[in-house]
Design a protein around this motif. Structure first.
Motif, mmCIF file in Angstrom:
data_model
loop_
_atom_site.group_PDB
_atom_site.id
_atom_site.type_symbol
_atom_site.label_atom_id
_atom_site.label_comp_id
_atom_site.label_asym_id
_atom_site.label_seq_id
_atom_site.Cartn_x
_atom_site.Cartn_y
_atom_site.Cartn_z
ATOM 1 N N VAL A 137 47.547 35.796 45.642
ATOM 2 C CA VAL A 137 46.717 34.722 45.104
ATOM 3 C C VAL A 137 45.268 34.885 45.541
ATOM 4 C CG1 VAL A 137 46.296 32.230 45.161
ATOM 5 C CG2 VAL A 137 48.626 33.102 44.891
ATOM 6 N N LEU A 138 45.044 35.199 46.808
ATOM 7 C CA LEU A 138 43.683 35.382 47.300
ATOM 8 C C LEU A 138 43.024 36.614 46.690
ATOM 9 C CD1 LEU A 138 44.133 34.397 51.045
ATOM 10 C CD2 LEU A 138 43.136 33.042 49.208
ATOM 11 N N LEU A 139 43.812 37.641 46.450
ATOM 12 C CA LEU A 139 43.258 38.828 45.809
ATOM 13 C C LEU A 139 42.861 38.545 44.362
ATOM 14 C CD1 LEU A 139 45.576 41.637 47.233
ATOM 15 C CD2 LEU A 139 43.147 41.299 47.704
ATOM 16 N N VAL A 140 43.611 37.670 43.686
ATOM 17 C CA VAL A 140 43.229 37.256 42.334
ATOM 18 C C VAL A 140 41.854 36.591 42.371
ATOM 19 C CG1 VAL A 140 43.731 35.606 40.486
ATOM 20 C CG2 VAL A 140 45.545 37.074 41.372
ATOM 21 N N ILE A 141 41.668 35.694 43.335
ATOM 22 C CA ILE A 141 40.385 34.987 43.453
ATOM 23 C C ILE A 141 39.258 35.974 43.735
ATOM 24 C CG2 ILE A 141 39.085 33.313 44.819
ATOM 25 C CD1 ILE A 141 41.770 31.876 45.312
ATOM 26 N N ALA A 142 39.523 36.961 44.575
ATOM 27 C CA ALA A 142 38.484 37.910 44.965
ATOM 28 C C ALA A 142 38.127 38.884 43.853
ATOM 29 C CB ALA A 142 38.938 38.680 46.198
ATOM 30 N N THR A 143 39.066 39.165 42.961
ATOM 31 C CA THR A 143 38.829 40.198 41.950
ATOM 32 C C THR A 143 38.566 39.655 40.556
ATOM 33 O OG1 THR A 143 41.218 40.411 41.549
ATOM 34 C CG2 THR A 143 40.234 41.872 43.196
ATOM 35 N N ALA A 144 38.829 38.380 40.323
ATOM 36 C CA ALA A 144 38.691 37.837 38.976
ATOM 37 C C ALA A 144 37.304 37.284 38.699
ATOM 38 C CB ALA A 144 39.732 36.734 38.740
ATOM 39 N N ALA A 145 36.374 37.491 39.604
ATOM 40 C CA ALA A 145 35.008 37.007 39.401
ATOM 41 C C ALA A 145 34.035 38.166 39.564
ATOM 42 C CB ALA A 145 34.683 35.890 40.385
ATOM 43 N N PRO A 146 34.019 39.095 38.598
ATOM 44 C CA PRO A 146 33.113 40.244 38.716
ATOM 45 C C PRO A 146 31.660 39.808 38.667
ATOM 46 C CG PRO A 146 34.030 40.119 36.506
ATOM 47 C CD PRO A 146 34.752 39.091 37.321
ATOM 48 N N ALA A 147 30.817 40.507 39.410
ATOM 49 C CA ALA A 147 29.387 40.200 39.422
ATOM 50 C C ALA A 147 28.718 40.970 38.295
ATOM 51 C CB ALA A 147 28.776 40.571 40.768
#
Length: 256
Positions: A219-229
């Protein structure tokens, strides 16, 4: 940049009176008196913090302090007067973002009765806020059960997702970045985040809406990777929404 070095003082230094910045934008002097920062000093501090969030969110915590200073439109010396080392500034930003994610998780847990809706609300809110790009690396560290057991004698771990190993698939665990010699309070924020996200995950799994092998780490990895800069804000929002929809489908139980 070594996140584990953050266990030094997390208090930023002000340029006036050699005092230390404390909550609320005040300083403490050597004789214990509290005085407010001057208006311009407070404004510079706010600019530095805002710039740090933007720069670290775009480039990661490896970005140099000079980039933060340029974005804040202040001299790099001003940044170092507020934060005597990069580690102190990074720790400040990481703690704020961890606290923000924790509050978002608690809100979803308290306001959504349906377990899957609570989890998906948390994910959508967190991804939209961009907080995942600023999580401290130790919160995102994952390792197999075998690796975790090998370090059990020296590693002090924050609460983890309770997930039994099934079908020979190693359990993913989220662990704190401390050793037994570090200060015990440093992972308090990360521990609170993992605990409340664990409740969201447990509820969704027990309701049959979440795949049984999904852990807090996932779940935390989803949050970290689903918001590309991305340079364009509209493009970034659209890309994040699309990617999150795909990842949410991957998390859902096939029987849900």
């Amino acid at each position: 940049m070594n996140i584990s070095d953050f266990h030094g003082s997390a208090t930023a230094l002000s340029g006036e009176s050699n005092g230390r910045v404390i909550a609320g934008g005040t300083t403490t002097t050597g004789v214990g008196r509290s005085t407010p920062l001057r208006v311009d000093a407070q404004r510079n501090l706010e600019h530095v913090l805002r710039a740090a969030r933007e720069v670290f969110g775009e480039l990661g915590y490896g970005a140099p302090m000079e980039d933060v200073a340029r974005r804040a439109r202040v001299g790099v010396g001003t940044v170092y007067r507020r934060f005597p080392s990069k580690d102190v500034l990074v720790r400040r930003i990481a703690e704020e973002e961890t606290a923000r994610l924790t509050e978002q998780a608690r809100t979803a847990l308290g306001q959504e009765e349906e377990p899957w809706q609570a989890l998906s609300r948390f994910l959508r809110t967190s991804v939209a806020s961009g907080a995942g790009r600023l999580l401290p690396p130790q919160v995102l560290r994952v390792r197999s059960a075998e690796e975790a057991a090998a370090e059990e004698a020296t590693e002090v771990r924050v609460p983890q997702q309770r997930q039994a190993v099934a079908g020979g698939v190693p359990e993913l665990r989220v662990v704190g970045g401390r050793t037994a010699d570090d200060e015990p309070s440093e992972d308090a924020g990360a521990g609170a985040l993992l605990e409340v996200v664990g409740k969201l995950v447990d509820r969704a799994r027990e309701a049959g809406a979440l795949r049984t092998d999904v852990t807090v780490a996932d779940v935390l990895l989803v949050i970290a990777t689903a918001a590309p800069a991305l340079p364009d804000a509209a493009q970034q929002a659209a890309a994040s929404a699309r990617l999150l929809d795909i990842l949410l489908e991957g998390l859902r139980s096939r029987t849900a």
